[in-house]
Write a protein that holds these residues in place. Structure first.
Motif, PDB file in Angstrom:
ATOM      1  N   MET A  77      37.596 120.582  95.966  1.00 51.96           N
ATOM      2  CA  MET A  77      36.781 120.064  96.888  1.00 51.96           C
ATOM      3  C   MET A  77      35.688 121.019  96.810  1.00 51.96           C
ATOM      4  SD  MET A  77      36.915 121.742 100.441  1.00 51.96           S
ATOM      5  CE  MET A  77      38.359 120.516 101.315  1.00 51.96           C
ATOM      6  N   ILE A  78      34.130 120.486  96.534  1.00 50.36           N
ATOM      7  CA  ILE A  78      33.429 120.662  96.271  1.00 50.36           C
ATOM      8  C   ILE A  78      32.265 121.356  97.182  1.00 50.36           C
ATOM      9  CG2 ILE A  78      31.039 120.399  94.917  1.00 50.36           C
ATOM     10  CD1 ILE A  78      32.572 118.342  93.816  1.00 50.36           C
ATOM     11  N   LYS A  79      32.219 122.835  97.195  1.00 47.24           N
ATOM     12  CA  LYS A  79      31.422 123.307  98.095  1.00 47.24           C
ATOM     13  C   LYS A  79      29.546 122.911  97.835  1.00 47.24           C
ATOM     14  CE  LYS A  79      31.891 126.890 101.186  1.00 47.24           C
ATOM     15  NZ  LYS A  79      32.705 127.918 102.197  1.00 47.24           N
ATOM     16  N   VAL A  80      29.193 122.713  98.791  1.00 50.25           N
ATOM     17  CA  VAL A  80      27.822 122.063  98.504  1.00 50.25           C
ATOM     18  C   VAL A  80      27.180 122.767  99.638  1.00 50.25           C
ATOM     19  CG1 VAL A  80      26.333 119.997  98.144  1.00 50.25           C
ATOM     20  CG2 VAL A  80      28.909 119.298  97.414  1.00 50.25           C
ATOM     21  N   LEU A  81      25.747 123.247  99.205  1.00 53.84           N
ATOM     22  CA  LEU A  81      25.046 123.540  99.966  1.00 53.84           C
ATOM     23  C   LEU A  81      23.722 122.261  99.975  1.00 53.84           C
ATOM     24  CD1 LEU A  81      23.225 126.341 101.380  1.00 53.84           C
ATOM     25  CD2 LEU A  81      22.329 126.593  99.027  1.00 53.84           C
ATOM     26  N   GLU A  82      23.461 122.100 101.412  1.00 49.69           N
ATOM     27  CA  GLU A  82      23.037 120.728 101.490  1.00 49.69           C
ATOM     28  C   GLU A  82      21.512 121.522 101.897  1.00 49.69           C
ATOM     29  OE1 GLU A  82      23.324 117.894 101.316  1.00 49.69           O
ATOM     30  OE2 GLU A  82      25.211 117.678 101.153  1.00 49.69           O
ATOM     31  N   VAL A  83      20.382 121.730 101.384  1.00 54.76           N
ATOM     32  CA  VAL A  83      19.109 121.870 101.204  1.00 54.76           C
ATOM     33  C   VAL A  83      18.074 121.404 101.950  1.00 54.76           C
ATOM     34  CG1 VAL A  83      17.210 124.377 101.417  1.00 54.76           C
ATOM     35  CG2 VAL A  83      19.786 123.990  99.864  1.00 54.76           C
ATOM     36  N   ILE A  84      16.976 121.841 103.269  1.00 50.80           N
ATOM     37  CA  ILE A  84      16.036 120.765 103.137  1.00 50.80           C
ATOM     38  C   ILE A  84      15.372 122.082 103.946  1.00 50.80           C
ATOM     39  CG2 ILE A  84      17.457 120.524 106.466  1.00 50.80           C
ATOM     40  CD1 ILE A  84      16.348 117.528 105.911  1.00 50.80           C
ATOM     41  N   ARG A  85      13.855 121.698 104.525  1.00 48.84           N
ATOM     42  CA  ARG A  85      13.085 122.093 104.878  1.00 48.84           C
ATOM     43  C   ARG A  85      13.121 122.773 106.061  1.00 48.84           C
ATOM     44  NH1 ARG A  85       6.339 119.576 105.491  1.00 48.84           N
ATOM     45  NH2 ARG A  85       5.497 121.616 105.891  1.00 48.84           N
ATOM     46  N   GLN A  86      13.868 121.762 106.981  1.00 49.25           N
ATOM     47  CA  GLN A  86      13.121 122.575 108.843  1.00 49.25           C
ATOM     48  C   GLN A  86      14.536 121.689 109.301  1.00 49.25           C
ATOM     49  OE1 GLN A  86       9.566 120.038 110.863  1.00 49.25           O
ATOM     50  NE2 GLN A  86      10.292 118.181 110.405  1.00 49.25           N
ATOM     51  N   GLY A  87      15.119 122.526 110.868  1.00 50.21           N
ATOM     52  CA  GLY A  87      15.927 122.046 111.079  1.00 50.21           C
ATOM     53  C   GLY A  87      15.759 121.247 112.634  1.00 50.21           C
ATOM     54  N   HIS A  88      14.506 120.909 112.415  1.00 54.49           N
ATOM     55  CA  HIS A  88      14.219 119.885 114.150  1.00 54.49           C
ATOM     56  C   HIS A  88      14.303 118.565 113.447  1.00 54.49           C
ATOM     57  CE1 HIS A  88      11.087 122.645 116.109  1.00 54.49           C
ATOM     58  NE2 HIS A  88      11.009 122.250 115.174  1.00 54.49           N
ATOM     59  N   VAL A  89      14.804 117.753 114.204  1.00 52.21           N
ATOM     60  CA  VAL A  89      15.837 115.667 113.422  1.00 52.21           C
ATOM     61  C   VAL A  89      14.202 115.358 113.510  1.00 52.21           C
ATOM     62  CG1 VAL A  89      16.410 114.144 115.253  1.00 52.21           C
ATOM     63  CG2 VAL A  89      17.657 117.027 115.624  1.00 52.21           C
ATOM     64  N   GLY A  90      13.878 115.134 112.478  1.00 56.01           N
ATOM     65  CA  GLY A  90      13.114 114.322 112.188  1.00 56.01           C
ATOM     66  C   GLY A  90      13.609 112.363 111.161  1.00 56.01           C
ATOM     67  N   GLY A  91      12.923 112.037 110.252  1.00 51.22           N
ATOM     68  CA  GLY A  91      13.448 111.088 109.892  1.00 51.22           C
ATOM     69  C   GLY A  91      14.757 111.979 108.126  1.00 51.22           C
ATOM     70  N   GLY A  92      14.245 112.997 107.348  1.00 45.52           N
ATOM     71  CA  GLY A  92      15.031 112.781 107.044  1.00 45.52           C
ATOM     72  C   GLY A  92      16.233 113.551 107.209  1.00 45.52           C
ATOM     73  N   GLU A  93      15.756 114.321 107.767  1.00 48.31           N
ATOM     74  CA  GLU A  93      17.087 115.837 109.062  1.00 48.31           C
ATOM     75  C   GLU A  93      17.780 115.098 109.503  1.00 48.31           C
ATOM     76  OE1 GLU A  93      13.457 117.552 108.028  1.00 48.31           O
ATOM     77  OE2 GLU A  93      13.707 116.061 109.558  1.00 48.31           O
ATOM     78  N   SER A  94      17.600 113.550 110.358  1.00 52.91           N
ATOM     79  CA  SER A  94      18.299 112.066 110.909  1.00 52.91           C
ATOM     80  C   SER A  94      19.674 112.151 109.744  1.00 52.91           C
ATOM     81  CB  SER A  94      17.999 111.464 111.229  1.00 52.91           C
ATOM     82  OG  SER A  94      17.612 111.352 112.704  1.00 52.91           O
ATOM     83  N   HIS A  95      18.446 111.493 108.517  1.00 56.92           N
ATOM     84  CA  HIS A  95      19.083 111.203 107.188  1.00 56.92           C
ATOM     85  C   HIS A  95      20.620 112.103 106.637  1.00 56.92           C
ATOM     86  CE1 HIS A  95      20.342 109.714 102.470  1.00 56.92           C
ATOM     87  NE2 HIS A  95      19.774 111.271 102.574  1.00 56.92           N
ATOM     88  N   LEU A  96      20.481 113.529 107.154  1.00 58.14           N
ATOM     89  CA  LEU A  96      21.125 114.590 106.178  1.00 58.14           C
ATOM     90  C   LEU A  96      22.366 115.405 107.468  1.00 58.14           C
ATOM     91  CD1 LEU A  96      22.128 117.086 104.389  1.00 58.14           C
ATOM     92  CD2 LEU A  96      20.523 118.368 105.778  1.00 58.14           C
ATOM     93  N   LEU A  97      22.000 114.715 108.812  1.00 61.76           N
ATOM     94  CA  LEU A  97      22.619 114.493 109.694  1.00 61.76           C
ATOM     95  C   LEU A  97      23.553 113.598 109.673  1.00 61.76           C
ATOM     96  CD1 LEU A  97      23.496 116.041 112.276  1.00 61.76           C
ATOM     97  CD2 LEU A  97      22.310 114.798 113.618  1.00 61.76           C
ATOM     98  N   ASP A  98      23.561 112.713 109.178  1.00 63.75           N
ATOM     99  CA  ASP A  98      24.130 111.280 109.143  1.00 63.75           C
ATOM    100  C   ASP A  98      25.465 111.409 107.407  1.00 63.75           C
ATOM    101  OD1 ASP A  98      23.788 109.850 111.830  1.00 63.75           O
ATOM    102  OD2 ASP A  98      22.214 108.523 110.901  1.00 63.75           O
ATOM    103  N   LEU A  99      24.515 112.177 106.677  1.00 59.99           N
ATOM    104  CA  LEU A  99      25.389 112.222 105.037  1.00 59.99           C
ATOM    105  C   LEU A  99      26.091 112.640 105.295  1.00 59.99           C
ATOM    106  CD1 LEU A  99      25.318 111.893 102.186  1.00 59.99           C
ATOM    107  CD2 LEU A  99      23.488 113.847 102.504  1.00 59.99           C
TER     108      LEU A  99
END
Length: 370
Positions: free
Chosen positions: A1-23
């Motif tokens: 198993m690979i432990k991955v740190l998923e890093v994003i600028r903000q925690g609000h639900v915008g386009g990139g954040e929705s992408h990360l949530l589904d990913l």
């Protein structure tokens, strides 16, 4: 198993954040163990934690912020992170140095380049150099649109990049579901013809152009009004603009919401007047809900929208053209139905988020297979 740190600028639900949530929710947990880091708190973080995903918030709004390095290093070491995946240039800038120092592979997803044609020459050049540094120090670069990949190749000789288009949960964004009517709680009369703007209220999204287009369209037909859903650094300016012109009764504005399918079900037309985009999640969500679209020809948008087939395309910074397209759609129901049906069919056949999680997993595992 690979432990991955998923890093994003903000925690609000915008386009990139929705992408990360589904990913993240689509990963096979026998292969990938995700940990999410955001530099602001927000509803995306709340949603992930509610699903049992470990999340951290290290507050900063600056790129290349040396002040957060110690906290980042402690997080990476404590969690035994083996791979870092940065979503967007701001997030990447703050983990780039540590990834190199700790010899941890970095994957970088480009959700639209930080440089674009509307910027002053020096700012554009500096941002392009910054993007080049991030890409050159990443083991793999993921572009969410083919046009983004081409732009990177032309601007600074981008290499080792792959295209993985954004995806969405087409089962959740399904116009056949029995959605709750949110118009009453938003104060929207049932007969209003609502043009929806859903996303971050930032320069990139051209919110003032949208506001002005609604006023122009309302002058053509008083049934046309706008709904803005989102937050961002231009919130104050947009609010002042609306109040100064006494447009508060024709533009409904609310903060970020988690019930976006219900919001989309309540509007008549979706508008994306952006100046630049990688590949808009909000656009795909609106398409999946079978909404007629009025959009500008940004990189990712041009890859999915064909004018008068599954949407209407107008030029940048042109509120008059936007207003005319709203008016046309109000008075042409067959066109609305045709565009909406074609949009839904296109997304359903090509942009399921499960596909994205599988392709990203293949990239992760490939980095450790040698």
């Amino acid at each position: 198993m690979i432990k991955v740190l998923e890093v994003i600028r903000q925690g609000h639900v915008g386009g990139g954040e929705s992408h990360l949530l589904d990913l993240v929710m689509g990963f096979d947990t026998d292969l990938i163990s995700p940990v999410v880091l955001s530099f602001t708190s927000g509803k995306m973080i709340d949603a992930l934690r509610a699903c049992g995903v470990k999340c951290y918030v290290i507050p900063t709004e600056k790129p290349f912020d040396m002040k957060v390095l110690n906290a980042l290093k402690k997080l990476i070491c404590d969690e035994n992170i083996r791979l870092i995946h940065a979503h967007g240039s701001r997030a990447a800038s703050n983990v780039l140095l540590l990834a190199g120092m700790l010899h941890i592979p970095l994957v970088y997803t480009v959700h639209g380049w930080s440089f674009h044609q509307d910027q002053p020459w020096l700012i554009r050049k500096l941002r392009a150099v910054s993007e080049k540094i991030i890409c050159n120090r990443s083991k793999k670069v993921i572009c969410v649109s083919a046009n983004n990949k081409v732009s990177g190749e032309k601007e600074f000789g981008l290499k080792h990049a792959v295209v993985i288009e954004n995806g969405i949960n087409v089962r959740r964004f399904n116009p056949l579901l029995p959605f709750r009517d949110v118009r009453p709680e938003l104060g929207i009369p049932p007969d209003d013809f609502i043009i929806g703007f859903i996303g971050r209220v930032t320069l990139q999204k051209a919110p003032l152009v949208f506001v002005e287009s609604i006023a122009l369209a309302h002058a053509l037909d008083s049934r046309i009004k706008g709904l803005m859903v989102g937050e961002g650094e231009m919130d104050g300016e947009v609010a002042w603009y609306i109040n100064d012109r006494h447009w508060g009764d024709i533009i409904y504005k609310v903060p970020f919401r988690s019930d976006i399918p219900e919001v989309l079900a309540s509007i008549n037309v979706f508008c994306l007047p952006s100046l630049w985009e990688g590949f808009s999640i909000s656009l795909l969500e609106a398409m999946s809900m079978g909404k007629p679209l009025v959009v500008t020809p940004t990189d990712g948008t041009r890859e999915v929208i064909k004018d008068r087939y599954n949407g209407l395309i107008v030029d940048y910074n042109n509120p008059n053209d936007l207003a005319n397209r709203y008016y046309e759609l109000l008075h042409d129901e067959p066109l609305r139905k045709k565009l909406g049906a074609a949009a839904r069919l296109f997304v359903e056949s090509r942009f399921d988020s499960c596909r994205v999680s599988k392709k990203v997993t293949d990239i992760y595992t490939g980095l450790f297979s040698h």
